[in-house]
Design an enzyme around this catalytic site. Structure first.
Site, PDB file in Angstrom:
ATOM      1  N   PHE A  88      -1.883   1.182  -7.487  1.00 61.90           N
ATOM      2  CA  PHE A  88      -0.316   1.486  -7.413  1.00 61.90           C
ATOM      3  C   PHE A  88      -0.006   1.739  -8.728  1.00 61.90           C
ATOM      4  O   PHE A  88       0.916   1.035  -9.199  1.00 61.90           O
ATOM      5  CB  PHE A  88       0.334   0.726  -6.726  1.00 61.90           C
ATOM      6  CG  PHE A  88       0.144   0.116  -5.345  1.00 61.90           C
ATOM      7  CD1 PHE A  88       0.268   1.217  -4.270  1.00 61.90           C
ATOM      8  CD2 PHE A  88      -0.803  -0.854  -5.155  1.00 61.90           C
ATOM      9  CE1 PHE A  88      -0.399   0.761  -2.836  1.00 61.90           C
ATOM     10  CE2 PHE A  88      -1.274  -1.134  -3.941  1.00 61.90           C
ATOM     11  CZ  PHE A  88      -1.106  -0.457  -2.799  1.00 61.90           C
ATOM     12  N   ASP A  96      -3.291   5.777  -8.055  1.00 64.88           N
ATOM     13  CA  ASP A  96      -2.071   6.017  -7.256  1.00 64.88           C
ATOM     14  C   ASP A  96      -2.147   7.372  -6.562  1.00 64.88           C
ATOM     15  O   ASP A  96      -2.757   8.077  -6.745  1.00 64.88           O
ATOM     16  CB  ASP A  96      -0.808   6.286  -8.277  1.00 64.88           C
ATOM     17  CG  ASP A  96       0.338   6.209  -7.846  1.00 64.88           C
ATOM     18  OD1 ASP A  96       0.900   5.097  -8.203  1.00 64.88           O
ATOM     19  OD2 ASP A  96       0.950   7.059  -7.146  1.00 64.88           O
ATOM     20  N   ASN A 151      -5.481   7.018  -2.304  1.00 59.10           N
ATOM     21  CA  ASN A 151      -4.652   6.016  -1.209  1.00 59.10           C
ATOM     22  C   ASN A 151      -5.316   4.774  -1.515  1.00 59.10           C
ATOM     23  O   ASN A 151      -6.641   4.729  -1.259  1.00 59.10           O
ATOM     24  CB  ASN A 151      -4.697   6.579   0.238  1.00 59.10           C
ATOM     25  CG  ASN A 151      -4.173   5.407   0.953  1.00 59.10           C
ATOM     26  OD1 ASN A 151      -4.094   4.126   0.930  1.00 59.10           O
ATOM     27  ND2 ASN A 151      -3.321   5.940   2.021  1.00 59.10           N
ATOM     28  N   ASP A 160       0.490  -3.737  -7.495  1.00 59.26           N
ATOM     29  CA  ASP A 160       1.840  -3.723  -7.664  1.00 59.26           C
ATOM     30  C   ASP A 160       2.423  -2.622  -6.776  1.00 59.26           C
ATOM     31  O   ASP A 160       2.779  -1.629  -7.134  1.00 59.26           O
ATOM     32  CB  ASP A 160       2.089  -3.366  -9.134  1.00 59.26           C
ATOM     33  CG  ASP A 160       3.660  -3.256  -9.365  1.00 59.26           C
ATOM     34  OD1 ASP A 160       4.477  -4.024  -8.630  1.00 59.26           O
ATOM     35  OD2 ASP A 160       4.151  -2.675 -10.398  1.00 59.26           O
ATOM     36  N   CYS A 165       7.748  -6.491  -4.569  1.00 56.57           N
ATOM     37  CA  CYS A 165       9.009  -6.246  -4.827  1.00 56.57           C
ATOM     38  C   CYS A 165       9.941  -6.387  -3.680  1.00 56.57           C
ATOM     39  O   CYS A 165      11.101  -5.553  -3.829  1.00 56.57           O
ATOM     40  CB  CYS A 165       9.106  -5.038  -5.782  1.00 56.57           C
ATOM     41  SG  CYS A 165       8.502  -3.253  -4.535  1.00 56.57           S
TER      42      CYS A 165
HETATM   43  N1  SAH Z   1       2.860  -0.266 -11.018  1.00 58.53           N
HETATM   44  C1  SAH Z   1       3.783   0.627 -11.353  1.00 58.53           C
HETATM   45  C2  SAH Z   1       4.863   0.891 -10.218  1.00 58.53           C
HETATM   46  C3  SAH Z   1       4.449   0.970  -8.798  1.00 58.53           C
HETATM   47  S1  SAH Z   1       5.339   1.866  -7.806  1.00 58.53           S
HETATM   48  C4  SAH Z   1       4.701   0.365 -12.579  1.00 58.53           C
HETATM   49  O1  SAH Z   1       4.586  -0.861 -13.145  1.00 58.53           O
HETATM   50  O2  SAH Z   1       5.106   1.257 -13.141  1.00 58.53           O
HETATM   51  C5  SAH Z   1       4.454   2.007  -6.389  1.00 58.53           C
HETATM   52  C6  SAH Z   1       3.587   3.393  -6.683  1.00 58.53           C
HETATM   53  O3  SAH Z   1       2.590   3.215  -5.435  1.00 58.53           O
HETATM   54  C7  SAH Z   1       4.003   4.531  -6.616  1.00 58.53           C
HETATM   55  O4  SAH Z   1       3.752   5.307  -7.739  1.00 58.53           O
HETATM   56  C8  SAH Z   1       3.411   5.353  -5.436  1.00 58.53           C
HETATM   57  O5  SAH Z   1       3.161   6.813  -5.796  1.00 58.53           O
HETATM   58  C9  SAH Z   1       2.198   4.576  -5.278  1.00 58.53           C
HETATM   59  N2  SAH Z   1       1.912   4.445  -3.808  1.00 58.53           N
HETATM   60  C10 SAH Z   1       2.435   4.060  -2.731  1.00 58.53           C
HETATM   61  N3  SAH Z   1       1.681   3.902  -1.522  1.00 58.53           N
HETATM   62  C11 SAH Z   1       0.406   4.100  -2.215  1.00 58.53           C
HETATM   63  C12 SAH Z   1      -0.994   3.997  -1.439  1.00 58.53           C
HETATM   64  N4  SAH Z   1      -0.975   3.903  -0.258  1.00 58.53           N
HETATM   65  N5  SAH Z   1      -1.950   4.272  -2.252  1.00 58.53           N
HETATM   66  C13 SAH Z   1      -1.567   4.673  -3.575  1.00 58.53           C
HETATM   67  N6  SAH Z   1      -0.512   4.747  -4.301  1.00 58.53           N
HETATM   68  C14 SAH Z   1       0.430   4.404  -3.351  1.00 58.53           C
END
Ligand code: SAH
Length: 401
Positions: A225, A247, A275, A302, A342
């Protein structure tokens, strides 16, 4: 000035006396005189003791948002004091930061107002009618306080409908750059402030980026993520051997890869559109006689909040458990899992229980080596539990053999 008085039912005052600023409509006995939505009212308990003054809105479940315990005027002077105090807090606890959340609503005694500072650009959100009506005054004061290049409004969040407010997205002052370059701990990031996530990018992990990077020297790192690569880029700069970010957002991955180049780290870090659930499943599925060989020294999790409300907590916990299970299988003995949650509805203890359940199922013994919380520009007031939402831990996967 003559203020309408909101009288509370017996037993409804304690939370407010302790410092929580919300008066639910269900706590109200009656108003002594009619009040306009968005107007300042005074709130008293059933014995007529003053609890404070705040914005009234009959259309919201939170009928009054208290701003001060005393009967002060909610005028230019008041906002000037509150904004200056908010800036003072950031200077005190994040002295080197140039981008930060300047105002975090309840945690800065300004319920309904969020202001993020991205270098010279400010982004404002107003989630209460009373605050929304005072936007011109707030813009004027922010200009005096910080002389920004531009002030944008990112009021395209769903929560506004609970206050009877429409969504809106506009430039309130100056000229909005199409892309804003900011520094976090000396690394360059670009934010699309008009369209990006929340008010552009996440600022609440600023201190944790640097802390988690400490584990990454010489390591092979997986950042799940990754969004714009906050953790990944910090890990790469700290001397990771290789960092892989995942991501599902194509736009985020494209930006993160550009940022790797911009920061001179592209030889060590790359981002992939995937994903996370599917990707981890693919890496942890084994045939009948295959043994999984862990390859990562550090894995960072995260994820977004999997819950918006209490009702979906169970589903969220299943999601959290699944990614922890799979991540733990991929971490080498002696390696580190840095994991964050979060969701306000999943507290620190419950979160650790989920991690431990995953450790149990994978026969890993974890040693907790760090605890994390939101950066100091998202202050926590324990009397207002809603102000605390981000928690995280780093665990070493112990060598038990
Ligand atoms: N670690 C990042 C914040 C993550 S926010 C930072 O510090 O800035 C959550 C992120 O997860 C988003 O960018 C969203 O696009 C992604 N996301 C949500 N569900 C997901 C999934 N199933 N697989 C991959 N990415 C995902």
């Amino acid at each position: 000035m003559n203020l309408s008085t909101v009288l509370l039912k017996p037993g409804e005052a304690d939370r407010l006396v302790a410092g929580h600023p919300w008066v639910y409509s269900s706590s109200i006995l009656r108003l002594t005189a009619p009040a306009q939505d968005g107007e300042v009212v005074q709130v008293k308990d059933h014995r007529q003791r003053l609890l404070g003054v705040g914005f009234y809105n009959s259309r919201s479940k939170i009928a009054v948002r208290l701003l001060d315990r005393d009967r002060v005027d909610i005028n230019k002077d008041f906002f000037c004091r509150r904004l200056a105090a908010a800036l003072e807090h950031r200077k005190r606890y994040l002295p080197l930061a140039t981008s930060f959340r300047l105002v975090n609503a309840e945690s800065d005694l300004l319920s309904g107002l969020i202001v993020d500072k991205y270098g010279d650009v400010l982004v404002l959100q107003t989630s209460s009618l009373g605050m929304d009506l005072r936007k011109p005054l707030i813009v004027e004061l922010l200009r005096e306080l910080l002389s920004p290049q531009a002030i944008l409004e990112r009021n395209d969040m769903a929560g506004r409908k609970f206050e009877g407010l429409p969504e809106s997205n506009s430039v309130l002052y100056g000229e909005a750059p199409s892309e804003t370059v900011i520094q976090l701990n000396g690394l360059e990031f670009t934010a699309d402030l008009a369209e990006g996530h929340k008010t552009g990018m996440y600022l609440d992990q600023q201190a944790n980026y640097a802390a988690v990077a400490e584990f990454a020297r010489g390591a092979v790192v997986l950042d799940c993520f990754s969004f714009l690569g906050g953790f990944a880029l910090h890990a790469a700069r700290a001397g990771a051997r290789h960092v892989h970010g995942l991501d599902q957002s194509e736009a985020a991955v494209a930006t993160a890869n550009r940022l790797a180049v911009r920061n001179g780290l592209a030889d060590r870090v790359e981002f992939e559109v995937a994903n996370v659930f599917d990707w981890l499943k693919g890496k942890t599925s084994t045939g009948p006689n295959e043994r999984l060989v862990p390859v990562y020294d550090v894995i960072i999790l995260d994820p977004p909040s999997f819950t918006r409300n209490r009702a979906s907590v169970d589903d969220a916990l299943r999601g959290y458990k699944e990614i922890h299970l799979r991540a733990l299988k991929l971490i080498k003995p002696g390696g580190i899992l840095a994991t964050f949650c979060c969701s306000h509805h999943v507290d620190r203890q419950l979160f650790e229980e989920v991690v431990l359940a995953a450790a149990f199922d994978t026969h890993r013994l974890l040693r907790r080596v760090a605890s994390f919380t939101q950066s100091a520009d998202h202050p926590i007031i324990p009397a207002i539990p809603e102000t605390e939402y981000l928690k995280g831990y780093a665990y070493e996967v112990m060598k038990t053999g």
